[in-house]
Design a protein around this motif. Structure first.
Motif, PDB file in Angstrom:
ATOM      1  N   LYS A   1       0.828  -1.210   0.000  1.00  0.00           N
ATOM      2  CA  LYS A   1       0.000   0.000   0.000  1.00  0.00           C
ATOM      3  C   LYS A   1       0.859   1.255   0.000  1.00  0.00           C
ATOM      4  O   LYS A   1       0.558   2.237  -0.680  1.00  0.00           O
ATOM      5  CB  LYS A   1      -0.926  -0.003   1.222  1.00  0.00           C
ATOM      6  CG  LYS A   1      -2.105  -0.964   1.107  1.00  0.00           C
ATOM      7  CD  LYS A   1      -2.997  -0.872   2.339  1.00  0.00           C
ATOM      8  CE  LYS A   1      -4.232  -1.750   2.190  1.00  0.00           C
ATOM      9  NZ  LYS A   1      -5.103  -1.690   3.393  1.00  0.00           N
TER      10      LYS A   1
ATOM     11  N   LYS B   1       0.271  -8.706  -8.435  1.00  0.00           N
ATOM     12  CA  LYS B   1      -0.547  -9.880  -8.140  1.00  0.00           C
ATOM     13  C   LYS B   1      -0.022 -11.119  -8.869  1.00  0.00           C
ATOM     14  O   LYS B   1       0.019 -12.221  -8.317  1.00  0.00           O
ATOM     15  CB  LYS B   1      -2.010  -9.616  -8.510  1.00  0.00           C
ATOM     16  CG  LYS B   1      -2.743  -8.685  -7.533  1.00  0.00           C
ATOM     17  CD  LYS B   1      -4.171  -8.451  -7.970  1.00  0.00           C
ATOM     18  CE  LYS B   1      -4.938  -7.618  -6.957  1.00  0.00           C
ATOM     19  NZ  LYS B   1      -5.208  -8.351  -5.702  1.00  0.00           N
TER      20      LYS B   1
ATOM     21  N   LEU C   1      -5.479  -8.582  -1.086  1.00  0.00           N
ATOM     22  CA  LEU C   1      -6.462  -7.588  -0.648  1.00  0.00           C
ATOM     23  C   LEU C   1      -6.246  -6.214  -1.280  1.00  0.00           C
ATOM     24  O   LEU C   1      -6.929  -5.255  -0.927  1.00  0.00           O
ATOM     25  CB  LEU C   1      -6.435  -7.462   0.885  1.00  0.00           C
ATOM     26  CG  LEU C   1      -6.851  -8.717   1.663  1.00  0.00           C
ATOM     27  CD1 LEU C   1      -6.739  -8.487   3.163  1.00  0.00           C
ATOM     28  CD2 LEU C   1      -8.277  -9.134   1.297  1.00  0.00           C
ATOM     29  N   LEU C   2      -5.305  -6.130  -2.211  1.00  0.00           N
ATOM     30  CA  LEU C   2      -5.100  -4.857  -2.905  1.00  0.00           C
ATOM     31  C   LEU C   2      -6.294  -4.567  -3.807  1.00  0.00           C
ATOM     32  O   LEU C   2      -6.747  -5.445  -4.550  1.00  0.00           O
ATOM     33  CB  LEU C   2      -3.832  -4.897  -3.766  1.00  0.00           C
ATOM     34  CG  LEU C   2      -2.486  -4.709  -3.071  1.00  0.00           C
ATOM     35  CD1 LEU C   2      -1.369  -4.777  -4.097  1.00  0.00           C
ATOM     36  CD2 LEU C   2      -2.420  -3.391  -2.311  1.00  0.00           C
ATOM     37  N   GLU C   3      -6.801  -3.362  -3.748  1.00  0.00           N
ATOM     38  CA  GLU C   3      -7.949  -2.993  -4.566  1.00  0.00           C
ATOM     39  C   GLU C   3      -7.492  -2.225  -5.794  1.00  0.00           C
ATOM     40  O   GLU C   3      -6.615  -1.355  -5.718  1.00  0.00           O
ATOM     41  CB  GLU C   3      -8.921  -2.125  -3.750  1.00  0.00           C
ATOM     42  CG  GLU C   3      -9.557  -2.875  -2.593  1.00  0.00           C
ATOM     43  CD  GLU C   3     -10.559  -2.012  -1.836  1.00  0.00           C
ATOM     44  OE1 GLU C   3     -10.734  -0.840  -2.241  1.00  0.00           O
ATOM     45  OE2 GLU C   3     -11.147  -2.507  -0.867  1.00  0.00           O
ATOM     46  N   LEU C   4      -8.092  -2.543  -6.928  1.00  0.00           N
ATOM     47  CA  LEU C   4      -7.782  -1.830  -8.161  1.00  0.00           C
ATOM     48  C   LEU C   4      -8.471  -0.473  -8.167  1.00  0.00           C
ATOM     49  O   LEU C   4      -9.633  -0.370  -7.744  1.00  0.00           O
ATOM     50  CB  LEU C   4      -8.244  -2.639  -9.380  1.00  0.00           C
ATOM     51  CG  LEU C   4      -7.484  -3.939  -9.659  1.00  0.00           C
ATOM     52  CD1 LEU C   4      -8.208  -4.730 -10.739  1.00  0.00           C
ATOM     53  CD2 LEU C   4      -6.066  -3.649 -10.101  1.00  0.00           C
TER      54      LEU C   4
ATOM     55  N   LYS D   1     -10.537   2.716  -9.558  1.00  0.00           N
ATOM     56  CA  LYS D   1     -11.606   2.804 -10.544  1.00  0.00           C
ATOM     57  C   LYS D   1     -11.096   3.522 -11.784  1.00  0.00           C
ATOM     58  O   LYS D   1     -10.484   4.577 -11.708  1.00  0.00           O
ATOM     59  CB  LYS D   1     -12.814   3.544  -9.967  1.00  0.00           C
ATOM     60  CG  LYS D   1     -13.528   2.752  -8.876  1.00  0.00           C
ATOM     61  CD  LYS D   1     -14.762   3.483  -8.378  1.00  0.00           C
ATOM     62  CE  LYS D   1     -15.479   2.660  -7.311  1.00  0.00           C
ATOM     63  NZ  LYS D   1     -16.681   3.368  -6.797  1.00  0.00           N
TER      64      LYS D   1
END
Length: 300
Positions: free
Chosen positions: A56, A80, A99-102, A104
């Protein structure tokens, strides 16, 4: 050699041999992973020790540097893939990137040319020059077959079947597909071969490649970009044009002509129909006309 260099090398070999990814995709993953390696080495974090908070912070640094959401998404995808590989190899028990979010990403509509603009670019080619007929044949092939630039420079005579009306294309991940070939492509390649290519001193190992440079060797991607860019400048085109613009135009004009979306997906070599569907958003006037014409409430 540090641990990051060792695992980066092994990861690249995995992408080449087991995943069969294209060279450009591998290079992109490698470049993004090197950024993560530099970040971690500076903090004495080994590949086995990286955690979610480290990742992060790395992404936050990239954001602070002004990296776009689209570029951030690509970097996360590479991270990933790398940690999937680490788990697969048994180097790590858990994937810290799970748990890394892409970020938008808004839909980015590709630039495309009108038929008149394509005709104008092709007409601007100087056929008095030795490379003229080659360039005309290349642009006709790009547009008529919807090829990627890498597929164009790797096109071989052994993959052309004019009598059957198809060419065999080796796309991303070495996946093969058959693409219908138009009479205009057959004509222009024939003119180029008989008038120019047959009189060249072709270098050993390059005999099967269709399009060659003046030294008788396979063309590079950069050369195709340069040719297209110079032609766009010569006609005063304001759009940002690249060889890929011809592929976008190919798909757009087929959609506008009423071609089946699934057929276009096959011709473009898209794995997912959602990738092809972006072309249905390009011409709103075309979509409006289709709705007005076919919706039962609009029929008198």
């Amino acid at each position: 050699m540090n641990q990051w260099s060792i695992y980066n090398r092994d990861f690249v070999n995995y992408l080449k041999i087991e995943r069969g990814l294209a060279e450009n995709s591998i290079f992109a993953y490698q470049r993004d992973l090197e950024k993560l390696s530099e970040f971690c080495i500076a903090r004495s974090i080994s590949p086995k020790e990286v955690n979610l908070e480290n990742l992060k912070q790395f992404l936050a640094d990239l954001y602070d540097l002004g990296l776009s959401a689209r570029s951030q998404a690509r970097v996360i995808s590479g991270i990933k893939q790398f940690f999937d590989f680490m788990v697969l190899e048994g180097v790590r028990q858990e994937d810290p990137s799970s748990l890394l979010e892409l970020p938008k990403i808004g839909m980015k509509l590709p630039v495309f040319l009108s038929i008149a603009e394509i005709d104008e670019m092709i007409a601007a080619i100087d056929l008095s020059k030795p490379e003229g007929h080659r360039n005309k044949a290349m642009l006709e092939t790009l547009y008529s077959c919807g090829l990627r630039v890498s597929e164009l420079i790797n096109l071989k005579f052994s993959n052309i079947f004019f009598q059957q009306g198809f060419i065999r294309v080796i796309g991303k991940g070495n996946k093969e597909r058959l693409v219908p070939v138009s009479p205009s492509v057959e004509k222009e390649i024939g003119i180029y071969v008989s008038g120019t290519r047959n009189h060249m001193n072709i270098q050993k190992g390059h005999e099967d490649f269709v399009f060659l440079n003046r030294r008788g060797k396979q063309l590079t991607r950069v050369m195709i970009f340069t040719i297209v860019k110079n032609l766009a400048l010569s006609i005063g085109l304001k759009k940002k044009v690249s060889p890929h613009t011809f592929r976008h135009s190919f798909a757009t004009h087929l959609i506008e002509g009423g071609a089946n979306l699934r057929a276009i997906q096959e011709m473009l070599g898209h794995e997912s129909i959602t990738t092809t569907e972006i072309y249905t958003h390009l011409d709103q006037s075309f979509i409006r006309e289709a709705i007005i014409s076919y919706h039962p409430r609009n029929k008198k």
